[in-house]
Write an enzyme that holds these catalytic residues in place. Structure first.
Site, PDB file in Angstrom:
ATOM      1  CD  GLU A   1      -2.085  -2.266   1.262  1.00 20.41           C
ATOM      2  OE1 GLU A   1      -1.024  -2.651   1.808  1.00 20.41           O
ATOM      3  OE2 GLU A   1      -3.009  -3.046   0.946  1.00 20.41           O
TER       4      GLU A   1
ATOM      5  CG  ASP B   1     -11.053  -1.332   7.428  1.00 24.50           C
ATOM      6  OD1 ASP B   1     -11.628  -1.368   8.503  1.00 24.50           O
ATOM      7  OD2 ASP B   1     -11.644  -1.393   6.327  1.00 24.50           O
TER       8      ASP B   1
ATOM      9  CG  HIS C   1     -11.190  -6.504   6.134  1.00 24.65           C
ATOM     10  ND1 HIS C   1     -10.369  -6.943   7.142  1.00 24.65           N
ATOM     11  CD2 HIS C   1     -10.496  -6.710   4.985  1.00 24.65           C
ATOM     12  CE1 HIS C   1      -9.239  -7.413   6.621  1.00 24.65           C
ATOM     13  NE2 HIS C   1      -9.287  -7.278   5.322  1.00 24.65           N
TER      14      HIS C   1
END
Lengths: 326, 344
Positions: free
Chosen positions: A60, A85, A129
């Site tokens: 990420e 998240d 999530h």
């Protein structure tokens, strides 16, 4: 005019912008060949090819960092972070890099990018999530923050976000992906920083965002039908810039304010709106503003538990009815 | 002490290797002297309380910045860390602009809005100095992706310290760049200390960058970072590889910082004699001797030294005379419209 799902509107919105501007590129995990884990980007890889729709590793920080570097040097990247998240593992870019580079460089550095992400609860995925984390972004100077509630708004606000010269965080609600709505043919371009009155009314203003918009609408319909209370529902759509004029105008008309937020209670966006109304429209109010939120707890996985904690049409109806003394 | 192989120019008896040429050698020397003088001045100004905040000096590491910058072409992009004064100056940013920013004056590079750790001059290809360890490696990847996508021939060069090799973004960026074959060059300045702690005490391998290269399918490269010629040659190789579409390089440069981590650090943790041993291999001392070996006159060298000193003196006086930034820049450039409005 055609009926489209919110999910398909994501792909159409991205395709509209990629067709218009060859500098728009798209990257993320499983977004290309697989069409996205929520199937929201199906067909883009086939339409625009592997150079413009790029599958990334589970990295990420690399995804957001690469988007920023590309944006700084002339591209208009759209980056997907699969679940909002996961912002927590790449938050440096969201909190420190995208929003501050222009300011720190005295205007030299540009960062025109969009981060789109699956936000919100309802899928029984548990506490890591399912969160609504738009507040994490709203608090950071330099970011713009958008959360559409309808397929039409997905396309129009996506276009506005891609064309915007600032970094825009684009929250798609996971529980809205399967919902449908009418979408006009042709290009759709909306405006950031504009709220929308989705149901006019005169007795109370209900401010909502994303999944809470259809729930507020349902509650408003029942309040009218069952209790004769005529609520105005405002879809905030854009937390930054925030359309305070539409909100203040609605409160001036109805004299009552309710916010419906999916996020846990502390520091929710509703608190900011209540604060603005208290500062600037206190004498328009006939009663205390009321915030309807998820309690200040992590989200549980079990359906029976998750359903209790999120604001529901029932809870909105009960809260408004009780507050108005009906 | 870590690897200290002293590569004299050309092997003994084989004559001097003049592949670099006198013009470039003088530029390499001048650049190192600018970095040394400007940073020494920054330290002096700090002692006079004219440089505020923090500052992280590269004294002793000048050959890395000079070597990589001198090998760049116009349009190549530098991504620096908070220890970025040297890399910024090495791209030709005027000393006054840098000192002005350190002194938080209106004549500074960012008019005092960024400070020492965020030097940025896009017109010189300096795409920012990043104060969060590791953040700029993925960002450099993105700039390189743009070059790849648009068919541009520029290279993105990303400088960082040995400590950066233990943060996640380093590993994410290396893998990302290798998989996408991006035209990016990662330059690790291994000065033996992450901040106050020896890098060897907290790293599982001897060479914190180079020994990780194989994990990303990259060549293991360790060079003498105190010899500007060695640095310059390695930079040229890596840039040529990147421009040819053959992907990223990771280069670990062995060097040493003569001062502490930041202005707050007197560097008491160093073993006795370590600094003195490294000063024998001071990059500027090495390079001055190199120039003499190549027949450059003492006078030419002294003239360069004097001109640079005057440039730094003039810059210092200009900064001292410069006004503080006006308060009306406080709310400019938060957003692209030039302002800070978050609501209507």
């Amino acid at each position: 005019m055609a009926e489209l799902t919110y999910r398909d509107a994501v792909a159409r919105g991205i395709a509209q912008e990629m067709t218009r501007d060859p500098d728009v590129v798209f990257l993320g995990e499983d977004v290309g060949k697989a069409g996205g884990v929520f199937k929201a980007t199906v067909g883009l890889y086939e339409q625009f090819g592997p150079l413009r729709v790029r599958d990334t590793p589970i990295s990420e920080q690399a995804i957001l960092g690469a988007a920023m570097g590309a944006a700084m040097t002339g591209l208009k990247p759209i980056a997907e972070i699969m679940f909002s998240d996961f912002f927590a593992v790449c938050f440096d870019y969201i909190a420190n890099e995208f929003p501050k580079s222009r300011y720190m460089s005295n205007g030299q550095t540009k960062c025109p990018l969009v981060v789109r992400t699956g936000n919100g609860a309802g899928s029984r995925f548990g506490a890591q999530h399912s969160q609504s984390v738009e507040n994490w972004c709203m608090m950071i100077p330099g970011l713009k923050v958008v959360a559409p509630s309808t397929p039409r708004d997905v396309i129009g606000l996506m276009a506005a976000a891609v064309r915007d010269p600032d970094p825009v965080i684009f929250f798609e609600h996971k529980s809205l992906y399967a919902t449908k709505g009418e979408v006009p043919d042709g290009e759709i371009v909306d405006t950031l920083g504009t709220a929308k009155i989705v149901r006019p009314g005169k007795d109370a203003t209900i401010i909502a965002l994303a999944l809470m918009v259809p729930r507020a609408n349902e509650a408003a319909n029942r309040l009218k039908a069952e209790h004769g209370i005529d609520c105005e529902v405002v879809d905030v759509r854009s937390l930054v810039p925030l359309d305070t004029q539409t909100i203040l105008g609605s409160v001036a008309k109805t004299n009552r304010l309710f916010t419906v937020e999916e996020n846990p209670r502390l520091c929710g966006w509703g608190a900011e709106i209540v604060s603005i109304v208290a500062d600037e429209a206190f004498y328009d109010l006939d009663g205390p503003p009321v915030r309807i939120t998820t309690p200040h707890i992590p989200l549980p996985a079990a359906d029976i538990l998750e359903d209790i904690v999120l604001p529901t049409p029932d809870r909105i109806v009960e809260t408004v009815k009780r507050s108005l003394g009906s | 002490m870590a690897r200290m192989s002293d590569r004299a120019p050309g092997a003994a008896g084989s004559g001097l290797n003049d592949d670099i040429g006198e013009e470039k050698r003088l530029a390499l020397y001048r650049s190192q002297v600018v970095l040394r003088e400007a940073e020494q001045r920054a330290f002096d100004l700090f002692l006079q309380n004219l440089v505020k905040g923090t500052s992280h000096l590269s004294l002793g590491q000048e050959a890395v910045a000079a070597g990589f910058a001198e090998a760049m072409q116009k349009g190549d992009l530098s991504f620096c860390t908070y220890r970025g004064h040297a890399h910024t100056l090495a791209r030709g940013v005027p000393v006054e602009k840098v000192l002005g920013e350190l002194m938080q004056r209106d004549n500074g590079l960012m008019r005092g809005k960024g400070g020492s750790m965020h030097l940025t001059s896009e017109e010189h290809g300096v795409m920012g100095s990043y104060a969060i360890i590791g953040a700029h490696l993925p960002i450099a990847c993105g700039a390189a992706w743009r070059a790849q996508y648009k068919g541009h021939k520029d290279v993105s060069v990303c400088f960082f310290g040995d400590g950066t090799t233990n943060i996640g973004a380093f590993h994410e960026a290396l893998n990302f760049a290798a998989v996408w074959k991006l035209p990016v060059v990662f330059v690790c300045e291994n000065n033996l200390y992450m901040e106050y702690t020896p890098i060897a005490d907290v790293t599982a391998v001897q060479h914190p960058a180079a020994d990780r290269a194989s994990a990303y399918g990259l060549e293991r490269i360790v060079i003498d970072g105190n010899d500007a010629d060695v640095v310059y040659r390695e930079a040229q190789k890596a840039y040529a590889k990147a421009r040819a579409g053959n992907g990223p390089s990771l280069i670990e440069c062995m060097t040493y910082r003569h001062s502490g981590h930041s202005r707050a650090d007197p560097a008491k943790y160093r073993p006795e004699g370590e600094l003195e041993r490294w000063k024998l291999r001071d990059p500027i001392k090495i390079y001055r001797e190199r120039l003499l070996q190549f027949g450059v006159s003492e006078k030419t060298i002294a003239d360069i030294d004097a001109r640079v000193r005057k440039e730094v003196d003039d810059a210092t006086e200009a900064c001292k005379a410069a006004p503080m930034p006006p308060l009306d820049i406080l709310t400019t450039d938060v957003y692209a419209d030039g302002g800070w409005a978050w609501r209507n």
